[in-house]
Design a protein around this motif. Structure first.
Motif, PDB file in Angstrom:
ATOM      1  N   UNK A  11     -17.393  12.461   1.564  1.00  0.00           N
ATOM      2  CA  UNK A  11     -16.167  11.747   1.507  1.00  0.00           C
ATOM      3  C   UNK A  11     -15.146  12.397   1.174  1.00  0.00           C
ATOM      4  N   UNK A  12     -15.242  13.761   0.921  1.00  0.00           N
ATOM      5  CA  UNK A  12     -14.077  14.829   0.403  1.00  0.00           C
ATOM      6  C   UNK A  12     -12.875  14.492   1.404  1.00  0.00           C
ATOM      7  N   UNK A  13     -13.116  14.541   2.899  1.00  0.00           N
ATOM      8  CA  UNK A  13     -12.137  14.669   3.912  1.00  0.00           C
ATOM      9  C   UNK A  13     -11.274  13.338   3.615  1.00  0.00           C
ATOM     10  N   UNK A  14     -12.055  12.342   3.352  1.00  0.00           N
ATOM     11  CA  UNK A  14     -11.352  10.988   3.214  1.00  0.00           C
ATOM     12  C   UNK A  14     -10.468  10.941   1.913  1.00  0.00           C
ATOM     13  N   UNK A  15     -10.989  11.677   0.765  1.00  0.00           N
ATOM     14  CA  UNK A  15     -10.253  11.739  -0.474  1.00  0.00           C
ATOM     15  C   UNK A  15      -8.909  12.534  -0.060  1.00  0.00           C
ATOM     16  N   UNK A  16      -9.016  13.707   0.784  1.00  0.00           N
ATOM     17  CA  UNK A  16      -7.774  14.056   1.022  1.00  0.00           C
ATOM     18  C   UNK A  16      -6.750  13.264   1.756  1.00  0.00           C
ATOM     19  N   UNK A  17      -7.572  12.347   2.579  1.00  0.00           N
ATOM     20  CA  UNK A  17      -6.790  11.549   3.425  1.00  0.00           C
ATOM     21  C   UNK A  17      -6.231  10.440   2.512  1.00  0.00           C
ATOM     22  N   UNK A  18      -6.733  10.029   1.639  1.00  0.00           N
ATOM     23  CA  UNK A  18      -6.122   9.020   0.683  1.00  0.00           C
ATOM     24  C   UNK A  18      -5.162   9.636   0.070  1.00  0.00           C
ATOM     25  N   UNK A  19      -5.177  10.792  -0.407  1.00  0.00           N
ATOM     26  CA  UNK A  19      -3.892  11.589  -0.982  1.00  0.00           C
ATOM     27  C   UNK A  19      -2.837  11.446  -0.418  1.00  0.00           C
ATOM     28  N   UNK A  20      -3.054  11.862   1.126  1.00  0.00           N
ATOM     29  CA  UNK A  20      -1.725  11.867   2.076  1.00  0.00           C
ATOM     30  C   UNK A  20      -1.373  10.232   2.172  1.00  0.00           C
ATOM     31  N   UNK A  21      -2.332   9.259   2.019  1.00  0.00           N
ATOM     32  CA  UNK A  21      -1.478   7.889   2.015  1.00  0.00           C
ATOM     33  C   UNK A  21      -1.154   7.575   0.719  1.00  0.00           C
ATOM     34  N   UNK A  22      -1.345   8.120  -0.398  1.00  0.00           N
ATOM     35  CA  UNK A  22      -0.660   7.854  -1.566  1.00  0.00           C
ATOM     36  C   UNK A  22       0.887   8.431  -1.318  1.00  0.00           C
TER      37      UNK A  22
END
Lengths: 285, 231
Positions: free
Chosen positions: A35-46
């Motif tokens: 899920x690391x990539x999705x956590x990166x994505x989440x950071x971008x959406x923040x």
């Protein structure tokens, strides 16, 4: 040539940025966090969220994203990962599932379309050094990557938490026998790695379009970085992101991007063939 | 006082301790003896909470240990020196010793003067990487780490096994002094009957995971040793 080396460093610093959190988790807990990539994505959406609703300055998104993804990481560890220690394939599947859930949650709440983030004026300019131009934002990524690396080193080698973490990495049973709360250390480690992913996401959002599936691309490259560098070595991660970044951009400069990717993967396979534990491993007996 | 009452312990599906009961008074020296594979190491691991499942009651100074996870048992005053030392090889000698301090209740990072006095080699090599030490030096290090926690009870698992003779003597003297001069409660798993007889006040003989005999060390007769330990 000089410009391609600069661009290599800049690709390398993005790799480092994304791979850092992965190294912390994989290297010290032996857990492959899909899920690391999705956590990166989440950071971008923040960043996207903050631009739309909070109107926070761009740089303030860094700590905000760290907080959000670290908190989520803590939750993921407590609820799912903790129950699966020592079961590599199960953690792989479970974290992959979490990644898919995160993707869909974002797709449902922000929509599937690409989002753009505007970066502040002082990060959009260009510097000229001789005949080479250097984008301010690339420089910022480079600096943030280095700063995060320094912070990660500081946490691991200069704090009590870091000492306990390194002890747990080597021998969890004996760490517990010495009064270290192994579960708590692992939770915090997972949170730290996730938080680093979130910060990477903010920086990435400034130069690439933000979409729910953006994480996948980054995470594959960072896995290669982590494996080439040696799974438990932060220094190895830095060296291998610099190496892979430069190789990528030099080959791309001589021929094209596709060939660069092929060379990159070939190099990774060669390194793993001859140094199965990566380029930088800690020798111990 | 460390008390075990009808303790059964399990590792995965194997039942490794059967109805083990004994009491170890504070300040005493107890030797746990028996053949290999009879449950001596598992007894210590059970006390530290490192086995999978336990039935029965374990009390340290009348406080139940059974509900506590391993790190809380360390904080409650149990220190464990495992077989094979298990020092952290990437840490320096000093870092390894200070690691014991995480089990201190006051949370202070203090080098145990006593341990450095007992083992002068460690004092002179504090910044050496622990992985570079010899087996005997690592054993001393493991004992020093346990002492850094200021424990009430010290559990030692065959501390002199496979170690060069001159260090064996140093370690035996240190263990004896810890008990006699400093009143530390010691539980020692040992194959060397001669040392057990010299140092201990009471013994526990394990056979197939159950207590075959126990009592004052004078009752550890050659006949008992022959029956349960001759190969």
């Amino acid at each position: 040539m000089l410009s391609s080396i600069l661009s290599g460093l800049s690709i390398g610093s993005v790799l480092l940025l994304v791979a850092l959190g992965l190294t912390v988790i994989y290297g010290s807990m032996g857990i492959i966090n899909m899920a690391h990539g999705e956590l990166v994505m989440l950071g971008a959406y923040v960043t996207v969220f903050s631009e739309r609703f909070l109107r926070l300055p761009f740089l303030l998104c860094l700590p905000l994203a760290f907080g959000v993804t670290a908190g989520l990481g803590l939750l993921i560890e407590r609820v799912v990962v903790r129950r699966l220690y020592g079961r590599l394939l199960d953690t792989l599947l479970a974290t992959w599932g979490i990644g898919i859930i995160l993707q869909q949650v974002i797709r449902l709440s922000f929509g599937p379309e690409l989002q753009n983030v505007s970066v502040p004026g002082f990060l959009t300019g260009e510097y000229r050094i001789g005949e080479v131009s250097l984008q301010a934002y690339r420089l910022a990524i480079f600096l943030v990557a280095l700063a995060l690396f320094a912070i990660a080193l500081l946490i691991l080698y200069r704090t009590d938490f870091g000492t306990q973490l390194r002890a747990v990495t080597q021998n969890p049973q004996i760490s517990a026998c010495n009064g270290i709360n192994v579960n708590q250390i692992r939770s915090y480690t997972f949170a730290l790695g996730s938080g680093l992913a979130g910060v990477a996401g903010v920086m990435v959002s400034g130069f690439n379009a933000v979409s729910p599936t953006m994480g996948t691309n980054y995470v594959v490259d960072s896995f290669i970085v982590v494996v080439v560098g040696g799974v438990s070595s932060l220094v190895g991660t830095v060296a291998s992101s610099a190496l892979l970044g430069s190789v990528n951009s030099v080959v791309a400069w001589m021929s094209n991007d596709v060939l660069a990717k092929v060379v990159l993967l070939g190099l990774a396979i060669a390194v793993i063939r001859f140094f199965p534990k990566g380029l930088f491993t800690i020798q111990s007996r | 006082m460390l008390e075990l009452e009808k303790v059964d312990s399990f590792y995965g599906n194997s039942h490794i301790l059967h109805q083990v009961s004994f009491a170890i008074p504070s300040g005493s020296f107890t030797a746990v003896v028996g053949r290999n594979g009879m449950g001596k190491t598992m007894l210590l691991k059970t006390i530290m909470g490192l086995t999978d499942r336990v039935r029965g009651s374990l009390l340290l100074n009348t406080h139940p240990l059974t509900p506590l996870p391993t790190h809380c048992r360390a904080k409650a005053g149990l220190a464990y020196v495992p077989q094979g030392r298990e020092i952290i090889s990437q840490f320096t000698v000093k870092e390894n010793i200070l690691m014991g301090c995480y089990a201190r209740l006051d949370g202070k990072k203090k080098m145990p003067e006593l341990a450095l006095e007992l083992f002068p080699y460690l004092k002179d090599n504090l910044n050496r990487r622990a992985g570079l030490l010899s087996g005997g030096q690592q054993q001393q290090l493991a004992i020093a780490r346990a002492l850094a926690a200021k424990p009430a009870v010290l559990l030692l698992d065959e501390p002199t096994e496979g170690i060069q003779p001159n260090i064996v003597e140093q370690i035996e003297q240190a263990i004896t002094r810890l008990n006699q001069d400093f009143g530390l409660t010691i539980v020692l798993v040992e194959q060397n009957i001669a040392f057990a007889r010299r140092a201990a006040q009471q013994f526990i003989m394990l056979n197939n995971g159950a207590i075959a005999a126990k009592g004052s060390i004078h009752e550890l007769s050659d006949e008992l040793v022959h029956r349960y330990m001759a190969v």
